[in-house]
Design an enzyme around this catalytic site. Structure first.
Site, short mmCIF file in Angstrom:
data_model
loop_
_atom_site.label_atom_id
_atom_site.label_comp_id
_atom_site.label_asym_id
_atom_site.label_seq_id
_atom_site.Cartn_x
_atom_site.Cartn_y
_atom_site.Cartn_z
N HIS A 139 64.15 -19.51 17.27
CA HIS A 139 63.43 -20.83 17.86
C HIS A 139 63.06 -21.77 16.67
CE1 HIS A 139 59.98 -18.44 16.20
NE2 HIS A 139 59.32 -19.35 16.45
N GLU A 176 63.54 -21.22 4.19
CA GLU A 176 62.37 -21.38 4.86
C GLU A 176 61.56 -22.72 4.34
OE1 GLU A 176 61.01 -19.53 7.68
OE2 GLU A 176 63.11 -18.60 7.81
N ARG A 216 62.29 -13.54 5.06
CA ARG A 216 63.14 -14.84 5.46
C ARG A 216 64.03 -15.29 4.62
NH1 ARG A 216 59.32 -17.71 10.11
NH2 ARG A 216 57.96 -15.96 10.73
N HIS A 252 55.69 -15.87 4.94
CA HIS A 252 56.06 -16.69 4.05
C HIS A 252 55.13 -16.50 2.72
CE1 HIS A 252 57.38 -19.48 7.52
NE2 HIS A 252 58.51 -19.02 6.91
N CYS A 371 50.53 -24.77 6.18
CA CYS A 371 52.03 -24.71 7.01
C CYS A 371 52.14 -26.23 7.74
CB CYS A 371 51.76 -23.67 8.25
SG CYS A 371 51.52 -21.98 7.71
O1 SUG Z 1 57.68 -19.52 11.70
N1 SUG Z 1 54.91 -19.19 13.98
C1 SUG Z 1 55.35 -19.93 12.70
C2 SUG Z 1 54.47 -20.23 11.59
C3 SUG Z 1 54.70 -20.79 10.30
C4 SUG Z 1 53.92 -20.98 9.41
N2 SUG Z 1 54.48 -21.60 8.49
C5 SUG Z 1 54.07 -21.45 7.22
N3 SUG Z 1 53.57 -20.23 6.70
N4 SUG Z 1 54.50 -22.35 6.31
C6 SUG Z 1 56.88 -18.96 12.12
O2 SUG Z 1 56.45 -17.54 12.32
C7 SUG Z 1 55.26 -18.67 16.37
C8 SUG Z 1 55.52 -19.00 17.63
C9 SUG Z 1 55.13 -18.47 18.87
O3 SUG Z 1 55.15 -17.18 18.69
O4 SUG Z 1 55.02 -19.13 19.98
C10 SUG Z 1 55.76 -19.22 15.25
O5 SUG Z 1 57.05 -19.83 15.01
#
Ligand code: SUG
Length: 447
Positions: A139, A176, A216, A252, A371
């Site tokens: 996604h 990332e 990641r 992350h 984030c």
């Molecule tokens: O990539 N969550 C994001 C959160 C990103 C956080 N960003 C940082 N730490 N910079 C991810 O895991 C969850 C979407 C869902 O489950 O519906 C999501 O994509």
């Protein structure tokens, strides 16, 4: 005459399809809130309130537009055909997991939109942007191209800004963005030290790597970004994340460390080879001492850090030179973390204030204050070259709140993502938004 320098924050405006689909293996909050009902309207408003508050604190604050979702163009690439509503219906029925992925509003976490190196660090003196390929999650891998187009529309001046294509879309170059990149400097306008934190080596399986959850970001991706941005050995440091903390939900590096100017705030378990790496940072930083603030296990455990996002806070420099921590209310609600922060601001470090914000809608998907923002250090001329329509102001705040009220649903469940009217609503919202922010045609449906 001295030039002023700023570190601007560009926050992701939450999109109209914000939902909880449990898409991110390795991200504890995303998995544990899967299928809960979301509120796209409150999510967008919580984000806007944080942006406005930072603007009111005297910081430069910008808005990063959300992406087009559901992503019909991707579904067509995957073989679904017919009218848009037929594509939606067929995908929802025959490939529900793929369908949920193309509906995610995950572009809101703009710390993952790109890696940015300021002109003071790069060989050609330009601000460099490389959108993150986010290959580890399907996604999120859909974001790179549109993020690149939005960045171009925001920083549209080749005299000051250099835009790169995202790295090859392959796990070997999993990137990332700024979530795994921190910049320390004595002053935003001076050359700084860019710290790239990675989870594993892509081409050397003998090196340490997490066992349970994915790493990641790769070392090779970090190196490629440094090359693209014209950085050199004297201003870059590569640090491996401790694989054990990745396996505890630190997907992350910005979940376990945050830096700003001469401060690095991190958990004692965050990195591998910590002592040698901190010494390298200090050496490359120069004569002035860096404040290395290590949070010990007995002060805050990794589990508490992951649950409260103590390190996914924004560490910002206020106009008077003091620093403030922008924390989620989850930190306030945890007695150990709240006590730690209350004590921290009394210590001999530049950090003097804590401001708490309710960003729960984002937190439930594992996205904290840090984030939600992409940092861009700019001098006066560069700031003047930024598309002024994306910069927060009292009137833009009011305009965007009205826009949210007009277009966003108050409640959304994953089962409602297949509703064709959600697609129409989202597109008309985004069409109007591109006019408000004067971005041009950045979305597939506009091209
Ligand atoms: O990539 N969550 C994001 C959160 C990103 C956080 N960003 C940082 N730490 N910079 C991810 O895991 C969850 C979407 C869902 O489950 O519906 C999501 O994509």
């Amino acid at each position: 005459m001295s030039t002023r320098h700023y570190e601007a924050n560009f926050d992701g405006l939450v999109g109209p399809t914000h939902n909880y689909a449990g898409l991110s293996f390795g991200n504890v909050a995303s998995l544990s809130n899967a299928k809960a009902s979301s509120s796209p309207r409150s999510a967008a408003k919580q984000g806007l309130a944080k942006m406005k508050a930072l603007h009111d604190l005297g910081l430069v604050q910008g808005v990063f537009a959300p992406h087009e979702r559901p992503d019909i163009a991707t579904l067509r690439r995957l073989g679904f055909t017919g009218s848009d509503s037929r594509v939606l219906e067929q995908a929802a029925q025959h490939a529900p997991a793929i369908f949920q992925a193309v509906c995610s509003a995950s572009s809101m976490w703009t710390a993952n939109a790109a890696t940015v190196s300021p002109g003071a660090d790069s060989a050609d003196g330009k601000v460099h942007f490389t959108p993150a390929n986010l290959t580890n999650k399907f996604h999120r891998s859909l974001e790179a191209e549109t993020s690149g187009r939005i960045l171009q529309a925001m920083f549209d001046n080749s005299k000051y800004f250099a835009h790169h294509t995202h790295l090859p879309d392959n796990e070997h170059f999993g990137d990332e963005g700024a979530a795994n990149h921190t910049r320390l400097c004595s002053n935003y306008g001076h050359a700084g030290v860019e710290i790239f934190t990675f989870g594993r080596y892509a081409f050397d399986s003998s090196k340490p790597a997490p066992q349970k959850y994915p790493a990641r970001q790769t070392f090779e991706a970090s190196q490629a970004i440094a090359r693209l941005h014209g950085l050199n050995d004297d201003n870059t440091v590569y640090i491996q994340q401790n694989p054990e903390v990745i396996d505890q939900g630190v997907f992350h590096n910005d979940v376990i460390a945050v830096g700003n100017q001469n401060v690095l705030f991190y958990h004692q378990q965050a990195f591998l080879d910590t002592e040698a790496k901190l010494a390298e940072i200090q050496r490359k930083f120069g004569a002035d001492p860096v404040h290395f603030i290590a949070v010990k296990n007995h002060e805050v455990s990794v589990a508490d850090a992951v649950q409260t996002y103590l390190f996914n806070t924004q560490l910002v420099t206020l106009p008077n030179g003091n620093m403030a921590i922008i924390a989620p209310t989850e930190c306030q609600d945890n007695p150990r973390v709240a006590a730690y922060l209350a004590d921290l601001v009394t210590r001999d470090t530049p950090i003097r204030q804590v401001h708490y914000f309710d960003v729960k809608q984002s937190m439930r998907n594992g996205g904290g204050p840090a984030c939600l923002r992409l940092r861009v250090a700019l001098n006066e001329a560069e700031l003047a070259a930024v598309n002024p329509n994306v910069l927060m102001s009292d009137s833009l705040f009011e305009r965007l709140n009205q826009w949210v009220d007009k277009h966003y649903r108050d409640e959304l469940h994953v089962d409602e993502l297949r509703d064709p009217s959600l697609l129409t609503e989202s597109r008309s919202a985004l069409d109007e938004l591109t006019q408000i922010l004067k971005l041009g045609s950045v979305y597939p449906f506009q091209r």
